[in-house]
Design a protein around this motif. Structure first.
Motif, PDB file in Angstrom:
ATOM      1  N   ALA A  24     -10.762  -3.273  -4.485  1.00  0.00           N
ATOM      2  CA  ALA A  24     -10.922  -1.730  -3.452  1.00  0.00           C
ATOM      3  C   ALA A  24     -10.862  -1.735  -2.045  1.00  0.00           C
ATOM      4  CB  ALA A  24     -12.249  -1.798  -4.416  1.00  0.00           C
ATOM      5  N   LEU A  25     -11.700  -3.020  -1.571  1.00  0.00           N
ATOM      6  CA  LEU A  25     -11.451  -3.397   0.242  1.00  0.00           C
ATOM      7  C   LEU A  25      -9.747  -2.727   0.505  1.00  0.00           C
ATOM      8  CD1 LEU A  25     -13.227  -6.550   0.810  1.00  0.00           C
ATOM      9  CD2 LEU A  25     -14.430  -3.822   1.899  1.00  0.00           C
ATOM     10  N   LEU A  26      -8.857  -2.797  -0.581  1.00  0.00           N
ATOM     11  CA  LEU A  26      -7.261  -3.078  -0.148  1.00  0.00           C
ATOM     12  C   LEU A  26      -6.843  -1.421  -0.230  1.00  0.00           C
ATOM     13  CD1 LEU A  26      -5.856  -6.061  -1.264  1.00  0.00           C
ATOM     14  CD2 LEU A  26      -6.502  -4.695   1.075  1.00  0.00           C
ATOM     15  N   ARG A  27      -7.940  -0.959  -0.732  1.00  0.00           N
ATOM     16  CA  ARG A  27      -7.898   0.845  -0.972  1.00  0.00           C
ATOM     17  C   ARG A  27      -7.121   1.854   0.180  1.00  0.00           C
ATOM     18  NH1 ARG A  27     -12.102   2.778  -5.298  1.00  0.00           N
ATOM     19  NH2 ARG A  27     -13.695   1.893  -3.648  1.00  0.00           N
ATOM     20  N   GLY A  28      -7.852   1.704   0.800  1.00  0.00           N
ATOM     21  CA  GLY A  28      -8.103   2.364   2.676  1.00  0.00           C
ATOM     22  C   GLY A  28      -7.233   1.707   3.450  1.00  0.00           C
ATOM     23  N   GLY A  29      -6.077   1.192   2.811  1.00  0.00           N
ATOM     24  CA  GLY A  29      -5.004  -0.094   3.948  1.00  0.00           C
ATOM     25  C   GLY A  29      -5.202  -0.913   3.695  1.00  0.00           C
ATOM     26  N   GLU A  30      -3.908  -2.531   4.674  1.00  0.00           N
ATOM     27  CA  GLU A  30      -3.889  -3.122   4.946  1.00  0.00           C
ATOM     28  C   GLU A  30      -4.483  -3.953   4.803  1.00  0.00           C
ATOM     29  OE1 GLU A  30      -1.546  -1.170   5.361  1.00  0.00           O
ATOM     30  OE2 GLU A  30      -1.129  -1.505   7.265  1.00  0.00           O
ATOM     31  N   ARG A  31      -5.059  -4.773   4.964  1.00  0.00           N
ATOM     32  CA  ARG A  31      -5.755  -5.799   5.445  1.00  0.00           C
ATOM     33  C   ARG A  31      -5.146  -7.617   5.624  1.00  0.00           C
ATOM     34  NH1 ARG A  31     -11.502  -3.941   5.779  1.00  0.00           N
ATOM     35  NH2 ARG A  31     -11.781  -1.757   5.143  1.00  0.00           N
ATOM     36  N   TYR A  32      -6.234  -8.405   6.348  1.00  0.00           N
ATOM     37  CA  TYR A  32      -5.263  -9.001   6.628  1.00  0.00           C
ATOM     38  C   TYR A  32      -6.418 -10.667   5.818  1.00  0.00           C
ATOM     39  CZ  TYR A  32      -7.558 -10.322  10.899  1.00  0.00           C
ATOM     40  OH  TYR A  32      -8.932  -9.845  12.316  1.00  0.00           O
ATOM     41  N   GLY A  33      -6.199 -11.683   5.631  1.00  0.00           N
ATOM     42  CA  GLY A  33      -6.990 -12.407   4.944  1.00  0.00           C
ATOM     43  C   GLY A  33      -8.191 -12.761   5.502  1.00  0.00           C
ATOM     44  N   PHE A  34      -8.428 -12.704   6.450  1.00  0.00           N
ATOM     45  CA  PHE A  34      -9.595 -13.403   6.992  1.00  0.00           C
ATOM     46  C   PHE A  34     -10.527 -12.034   7.585  1.00  0.00           C
ATOM     47  CE2 PHE A  34     -12.964 -13.744  11.367  1.00  0.00           C
ATOM     48  CZ  PHE A  34     -13.289 -14.703  10.470  1.00  0.00           C
ATOM     49  N   GLU A  35     -10.491 -10.665   7.053  1.00  0.00           N
ATOM     50  CA  GLU A  35     -11.404  -9.722   7.504  1.00  0.00           C
ATOM     51  C   GLU A  35     -11.229  -9.311   6.394  1.00  0.00           C
ATOM     52  OE1 GLU A  35      -7.654  -6.914   8.270  1.00  0.00           O
ATOM     53  OE2 GLU A  35      -9.587  -5.040   8.966  1.00  0.00           O
TER      54      GLU A  35
END
Lengths: 116, 203
Positions: A24-35
């Protein structure tokens, strides 16, 4: 049921749900692990040990629900970013529907038990 | 910014993680440790401090290394060098059995129950064989040599049993030679069953 059993089944439930929270957090676009880890631990009661997210991310990648790529960061070494795949999007949609039914069902039973 | 002391805290933590992650494949283990190291760096950067309190807080939030590895779920076990050596050794009579049993006992891949079954399977027939041979040796010296073998009534069987090696003894002896490979096969097939790292820790 023993207290340890309750804790164990709760942590299993949590682990299963956290996977989809990542998606769900990735729906808006890419993120890195710590984020991702930070976002998840901001939610109360969701993640008890932040470190457990990393094996979970590996599993999501292995199941091809996410893909990863490296990107330079302004301060420090390159970072691994996570991105939803089409399969991940589908899995998330399926879970969202199932989860609502599951949650309502459990809530209904829990409340009923109290009013007897 | 990081002192020797806080550095040691981090390194100790990562070493514990590496140990707990021993059942994981080498590449995955290296990746996990690298990710956690990165996380610690990021978290300290975010905290804007790297004193002992900051480091302890970051490690505490990460959780126990064993819990992190357990979150990896059931892992596919692989035969390492030690496990391969153990299985090969078990197939070789006498000296191999001894070496094989020692290697099985030392393995961190098989857990308690599997080790016991493997070792008993590998050694029991040899022990029985030894007992039978000893009993037969003792028996031929005493008065009744041909008595205990009613199976074969042919002359050969009789001549053999009078030497102390009847069909039963031969069978047991042969069986004890097969039991080692059997134990090796059993232990080998167990490796195909995935196992939770937590199981290995408790074993």
């Amino acid at each position: 049921m023993e207290p340890g059993g309750t804790r164990n089944s709760l942590s299993q439930l949590r682990r299963g749900a956290v996977e989809y929270c990542v998606l769900a957090l990735l729906r808006g676009g890419e993120r890195y692990g710590f984020e991702l880890v930070r976002k998840l631990s901001e939610v109360d009661g969701l993640v008890t040990s932040e470190g457990t997210i990393y094996p979970l991310l590996t599993r999501l990648r292995r199941d091809e629900l996410v893909t990863t790529f490296w990107r330079e960061s302004e301060n420090g070494p390159p970072r691994r970013y996570y991105q939803l795949t089409d399969g991940g999007r589908e899995a998330l949609a399926g879970f969202t529907e199932e989860w609502a039914r599951f949650r309502d069902g459990v809530d209904g039973l829990l409340k009923q038990e109290g009013t007897r | 910014m990081t002192t020797v002391h806080t550095n040691k805290l981090v390194e100790d933590y990562l070493r514990r993680l590496e140990q707990a992650a021993a059942p994981l494949a080498r590449a995955r283990r290296a990746e996990l440790v690298a990710e956690i190291r990165e996380h610690i760096d990021d978290a300290l950067l975010e905290a804007g401090a790297a004193d002992e309190v900051a480091v302890r807080n970051v490690l505490e939030r990460l959780g126990p290394p064993e819990e992190i590895v357990a979150a990896a779920g059931p892992v596919q076990r692989r035969a390492g060098r030690l496990e391969l050596a153990a299985m090969i050794a078990l197939a070789v009579p006498f000296v191999g059995w001894t070496v094989g049993v020692a290697l099985v006992a030392a393995s961190r891949t098989w857990h308690g129950r599997e080790k016991v079954i493997g070792i008993v399977l590998g050694l029991m027939p040899a022990l029985i064989g030894l007992l039978v041979l000893m009993a037969a040796g003792g028996g031929s010296e005493s008065a009744v040599p041909g008595e205990p073998v009613p199976v074969g009534t042919s002359p050969e069987a009789h001549s053999e049993s009078s030497n102390g090696l009847g069909p039963i003894e031969l069978f047991v002896l042969l069986g004890s030679f097969l039991a080692g490979p059997l134990a090796a096969v059993y232990l080998g097939t167990r490796l195909r069953h995935p196992s939770r790292p937590s199981e290995l820790v408790s074993a």
